[in-house]
Design a protein around this motif. Structure first.
Motif, PDB file in Angstrom:
ATOM      1  N   GLN A  15      15.711  -9.572  -5.273  1.00  0.00           N
ATOM      2  CA  GLN A  15      16.893  -9.933  -6.049  1.00  0.00           C
ATOM      3  C   GLN A  15      17.787  -8.720  -6.285  1.00  0.00           C
ATOM      4  OE1 GLN A  15      16.089 -11.560  -9.892  1.00  0.00           O
ATOM      5  NE2 GLN A  15      18.229 -11.940 -10.349  1.00  0.00           N
ATOM      6  N   HIS A  16      17.196  -7.608  -6.654  1.00  0.00           N
ATOM      7  CA  HIS A  16      18.010  -6.426  -6.950  1.00  0.00           C
ATOM      8  C   HIS A  16      18.583  -5.796  -5.674  1.00  0.00           C
ATOM      9  CE1 HIS A  16      19.441  -2.980  -9.189  1.00  0.00           C
ATOM     10  NE2 HIS A  16      18.937  -2.211  -8.241  1.00  0.00           N
ATOM     11  N   LEU A  17      17.796  -5.697  -4.638  1.00  0.00           N
ATOM     12  CA  LEU A  17      18.248  -5.011  -3.432  1.00  0.00           C
ATOM     13  C   LEU A  17      19.239  -5.836  -2.613  1.00  0.00           C
ATOM     14  CD1 LEU A  17      14.862  -3.450  -2.307  1.00  0.00           C
ATOM     15  CD2 LEU A  17      16.807  -2.267  -3.350  1.00  0.00           C
ATOM     16  N   ALA A  18      19.017  -7.133  -2.520  1.00  0.00           N
ATOM     17  CA  ALA A  18      19.862  -7.981  -1.669  1.00  0.00           C
ATOM     18  C   ALA A  18      21.101  -8.498  -2.396  1.00  0.00           C
ATOM     19  CB  ALA A  18      19.049  -9.152  -1.117  1.00  0.00           C
ATOM     20  N   GLN A  19      21.178  -8.272  -3.685  1.00  0.00           N
ATOM     21  CA  GLN A  19      22.326  -8.716  -4.466  1.00  0.00           C
ATOM     22  C   GLN A  19      23.443  -7.679  -4.347  1.00  0.00           C
ATOM     23  OE1 GLN A  19      21.374  -9.075  -8.590  1.00  0.00           O
ATOM     24  NE2 GLN A  19      23.069 -10.439  -9.027  1.00  0.00           N
ATOM     25  N   ALA A  20      24.680  -8.137  -4.178  1.00  0.00           N
ATOM     26  CA  ALA A  20      25.822  -7.221  -4.102  1.00  0.00           C
ATOM     27  C   ALA A  20      26.086  -6.664  -5.499  1.00  0.00           C
ATOM     28  CB  ALA A  20      27.050  -7.940  -3.564  1.00  0.00           C
ATOM     29  N   LEU A  21      25.807  -5.380  -5.680  1.00  0.00           N
ATOM     30  CA  LEU A  21      25.975  -4.708  -6.969  1.00  0.00           C
ATOM     31  C   LEU A  21      26.744  -3.412  -6.772  1.00  0.00           C
ATOM     32  CD1 LEU A  21      22.292  -4.941  -8.287  1.00  0.00           C
ATOM     33  CD2 LEU A  21      24.229  -6.339  -9.034  1.00  0.00           C
ATOM     34  N   LYS A  22      27.483  -3.015  -7.819  1.00  0.00           N
ATOM     35  CA  LYS A  22      28.085  -1.683  -7.826  1.00  0.00           C
ATOM     36  C   LYS A  22      26.975  -0.724  -8.220  1.00  0.00           C
ATOM     37  CE  LYS A  22      32.793  -2.976  -8.727  1.00  0.00           C
ATOM     38  NZ  LYS A  22      34.020  -2.622  -9.403  1.00  0.00           N
ATOM     39  N   ARG A  23      26.738   0.266  -7.397  1.00  0.00           N
ATOM     40  CA  ARG A  23      25.660   1.223  -7.632  1.00  0.00           C
ATOM     41  C   ARG A  23      26.243   2.637  -7.651  1.00  0.00           C
ATOM     42  NH1 ARG A  23      21.267  -2.251  -5.658  1.00  0.00           N
ATOM     43  NH2 ARG A  23      22.252  -3.803  -4.360  1.00  0.00           N
ATOM     44  N   ARG A  24      25.841   3.412  -8.625  1.00  0.00           N
ATOM     45  CA  ARG A  24      26.233   4.817  -8.740  1.00  0.00           C
ATOM     46  C   ARG A  24      27.740   5.013  -8.599  1.00  0.00           C
ATOM     47  NH1 ARG A  24      21.610   4.091  -6.651  1.00  0.00           N
ATOM     48  NH2 ARG A  24      22.264   3.828  -4.526  1.00  0.00           N
ATOM     49  N   GLY A  25      28.520   4.116  -9.160  1.00  0.00           N
ATOM     50  CA  GLY A  25      29.968   4.257  -9.152  1.00  0.00           C
ATOM     51  C   GLY A  25      30.649   3.846  -7.867  1.00  0.00           C
ATOM     52  N   GLY A  26      29.895   3.406  -6.881  1.00  0.00           N
ATOM     53  CA  GLY A  26      30.489   2.998  -5.608  1.00  0.00           C
ATOM     54  C   GLY A  26      30.862   1.521  -5.614  1.00  0.00           C
ATOM     55  N   PRO A  27      31.386   1.043  -4.508  1.00  0.00           N
ATOM     56  CA  PRO A  27      31.715  -0.384  -4.404  1.00  0.00           C
ATOM     57  C   PRO A  27      30.443  -1.227  -4.346  1.00  0.00           C
ATOM     58  CG  PRO A  27      31.996   0.689  -2.282  1.00  0.00           C
ATOM     59  CD  PRO A  27      31.666   1.768  -3.273  1.00  0.00           C
ATOM     60  N   ALA A  28      30.602  -2.506  -4.581  1.00  0.00           N
ATOM     61  CA  ALA A  28      29.456  -3.419  -4.516  1.00  0.00           C
ATOM     62  C   ALA A  28      28.849  -3.350  -3.116  1.00  0.00           C
ATOM     63  CB  ALA A  28      29.890  -4.840  -4.842  1.00  0.00           C
ATOM     64  N   PHE A  54       9.271  -5.479  -0.484  1.00  0.00           N
ATOM     65  CA  PHE A  54      10.318  -5.654  -1.494  1.00  0.00           C
ATOM     66  C   PHE A  54      10.864  -7.071  -1.466  1.00  0.00           C
ATOM     67  CE2 PHE A  54      11.318  -0.876  -0.887  1.00  0.00           C
ATOM     68  CZ  PHE A  54      10.218  -0.541  -1.665  1.00  0.00           C
ATOM     69  N   LEU A  55      10.994  -7.669  -0.290  1.00  0.00           N
ATOM     70  CA  LEU A  55      11.476  -9.057  -0.211  1.00  0.00           C
ATOM     71  C   LEU A  55      10.482 -10.035  -0.831  1.00  0.00           C
ATOM     72  CD1 LEU A  55      13.015  -9.295   3.363  1.00  0.00           C
ATOM     73  CD2 LEU A  55      14.203  -9.023   1.178  1.00  0.00           C
ATOM     74  N   ALA A  90       0.838  -1.208   0.000  1.00  0.00           N
ATOM     75  CA  ALA A  90       0.000   0.000   0.000  1.00  0.00           C
ATOM     76  C   ALA A  90       0.874   1.258   0.000  1.00  0.00           C
ATOM     77  CB  ALA A  90      -0.932  -0.009   1.206  1.00  0.00           C
ATOM     78  N   LEU A  91       1.980   1.242   0.734  1.00  0.00           N
ATOM     79  CA  LEU A  91       2.902   2.379   0.718  1.00  0.00           C
ATOM     80  C   LEU A  91       3.543   2.527  -0.660  1.00  0.00           C
ATOM     81  CD1 LEU A  91       4.604   1.827   4.183  1.00  0.00           C
ATOM     82  CD2 LEU A  91       3.200   3.796   3.543  1.00  0.00           C
ATOM     83  N   PHE A  92       4.000   1.429  -1.239  1.00  0.00           N
ATOM     84  CA  PHE A  92       4.653   1.450  -2.551  1.00  0.00           C
ATOM     85  C   PHE A  92       3.724   2.017  -3.622  1.00  0.00           C
ATOM     86  CE2 PHE A  92       5.619  -0.554  -6.632  1.00  0.00           C
ATOM     87  CZ  PHE A  92       6.958  -0.250  -6.773  1.00  0.00           C
ATOM     88  N   VAL A 123       9.870   8.831   7.133  1.00  0.00           N
ATOM     89  CA  VAL A 123       9.318   7.488   7.209  1.00  0.00           C
ATOM     90  C   VAL A 123       9.638   6.880   8.571  1.00  0.00           C
ATOM     91  CG1 VAL A 123      11.341   6.474   6.069  1.00  0.00           C
ATOM     92  CG2 VAL A 123       9.170   5.301   5.928  1.00  0.00           C
ATOM     93  N   SER A 124       8.648   6.218   9.156  1.00  0.00           N
ATOM     94  CA  SER A 124       8.835   5.597  10.469  1.00  0.00           C
ATOM     95  C   SER A 124       9.545   4.253  10.320  1.00  0.00           C
ATOM     96  CB  SER A 124       7.476   5.374  11.144  1.00  0.00           C
ATOM     97  OG  SER A 124       6.761   4.358  10.464  1.00  0.00           O
ATOM     98  N   GLU A 125      10.019   3.741  11.445  1.00  0.00           N
ATOM     99  CA  GLU A 125      10.652   2.411  11.440  1.00  0.00           C
ATOM    100  C   GLU A 125       9.660   1.360  10.942  1.00  0.00           C
ATOM    101  OE1 GLU A 125      13.849   1.521  12.001  1.00  0.00           O
ATOM    102  OE2 GLU A 125      14.289   3.650  12.205  1.00  0.00           O
ATOM    103  N   ALA A 126       8.406   1.472  11.373  1.00  0.00           N
ATOM    104  CA  ALA A 126       7.379   0.509  10.955  1.00  0.00           C
ATOM    105  C   ALA A 126       7.142   0.592   9.452  1.00  0.00           C
ATOM    106  CB  ALA A 126       6.079   0.749  11.717  1.00  0.00           C
ATOM    107  N   GLN A 127       7.099   1.798   8.903  1.00  0.00           N
ATOM    108  CA  GLN A 127       6.911   1.946   7.459  1.00  0.00           C
ATOM    109  C   GLN A 127       8.100   1.364   6.702  1.00  0.00           C
ATOM    110  OE1 GLN A 127       6.245   6.204   7.596  1.00  0.00           O
ATOM    111  NE2 GLN A 127       4.153   5.924   6.829  1.00  0.00           N
ATOM    112  N   CYS A 128       9.306   1.608   7.194  1.00  0.00           N
ATOM    113  CA  CYS A 128      10.509   1.022   6.563  1.00  0.00           C
ATOM    114  C   CYS A 128      10.423  -0.500   6.584  1.00  0.00           C
ATOM    115  CB  CYS A 128      11.772   1.463   7.291  1.00  0.00           C
ATOM    116  SG  CYS A 128      12.331   3.109   6.890  1.00  0.00           S
ATOM    117  N   ALA A 129      10.065  -1.047   7.728  1.00  0.00           N
ATOM    118  CA  ALA A 129       9.965  -2.509   7.844  1.00  0.00           C
ATOM    119  C   ALA A 129       8.907  -3.056   6.898  1.00  0.00           C
ATOM    120  CB  ALA A 129       9.641  -2.895   9.289  1.00  0.00           C
ATOM    121  N   ASP A 130       7.784  -2.375   6.771  1.00  0.00           N
ATOM    122  CA  ASP A 130       6.724  -2.833   5.864  1.00  0.00           C
ATOM    123  C   ASP A 130       7.183  -2.764   4.412  1.00  0.00           C
ATOM    124  OD1 ASP A 130       5.072  -3.275   8.045  1.00  0.00           O
ATOM    125  OD2 ASP A 130       3.960  -1.397   7.796  1.00  0.00           O
TER     126      ASP A 130
END
Length: 172
Positions: free
Chosen positions: A112-125, A169-170, A51-53, A157-164
């Motif tokens: 898959q995208h968030l939990a995968q080790a990726l180089k993002r915006r030029g930074g390290p994986a 996303f998972l 619902a938040l998304f 954003v609250s901790e509860a909203q982040c957790a939701d």
């Protein structure tokens, strides 16, 4: 040893075994109930995150450097992170199709995208977890402490909203 003493001892041993059996059955039942409740809690969290998304539950967000929150409909995650035209609101999908824009221009928000080790915006994986997702939403820093573009709103954003959101996303 008399037979009556033996029978009394046997009776107590039987009663003790029955008590242990009942305690084990109760413990198994309690554990099953807790697991079922945890599953129901996860599902409820996923629903709240969805619902938040999608913007059905509003988030407060503003563009960096501005003092006024944007309208909730403007800061819904799906506006930029939708996976397909069918996942976007009808008007937005129609506008995107009419203007020739791609249905999504921001990274996908999936496990898959968030939990995968990726180089993002030029930074390290790096990979996200619930804590780093909250930091990104609030401060604009990814897990490798690389600043995301200022075009993405920063959210109150609250901790509860982040957790939701993380649970949603998972689930994707």
């Amino acid at each position: 040893m008399s037979s009556s003493v033996f029978l009394r001892r046997g009776w107590w041993l039987g009663l003790l075994a029955a008590g242990v059996g009942l305690a084990l059955a109760a413990a198994w039942w309690w554990q099953a109930q807790r697991a079922q409740q945890a599953q129901q809690d996860r599902q409820a969290s996923v629903q709240r995150g969805m619902a938040l998304f999608h913007g059905a539950r509003p988030l407060q967000g503003r563009v960096v450097g501005h003092q006024v929150d944007l309208p909730a409909a403007a800061v819904a995650c799906i506006n930029c992170h939708g996976d397909a035209a069918s996942e976007r609101p009808r008007a937005a999908a129609a506008d995107a199709a009419a203007s020739g824009l791609a249905p999504r221009f921001a990274p996908p928000l999936t496990a898959q995208h968030l939990a995968q080790a990726l180089k993002r915006r030029g930074g390290p994986a790096s990979r996200y977890d619930a804590t780093s997702l909250c930091l990104l939403l609030r401060e604009g820093l990814d897990p490798a402490t690389v600043m995301i573009p200022q075009t993405m709103p920063r959210y109150q954003v609250s901790e509860a909203q982040c957790a939701d959101l993380w649970q949603y996303f998972l689930s994707r």
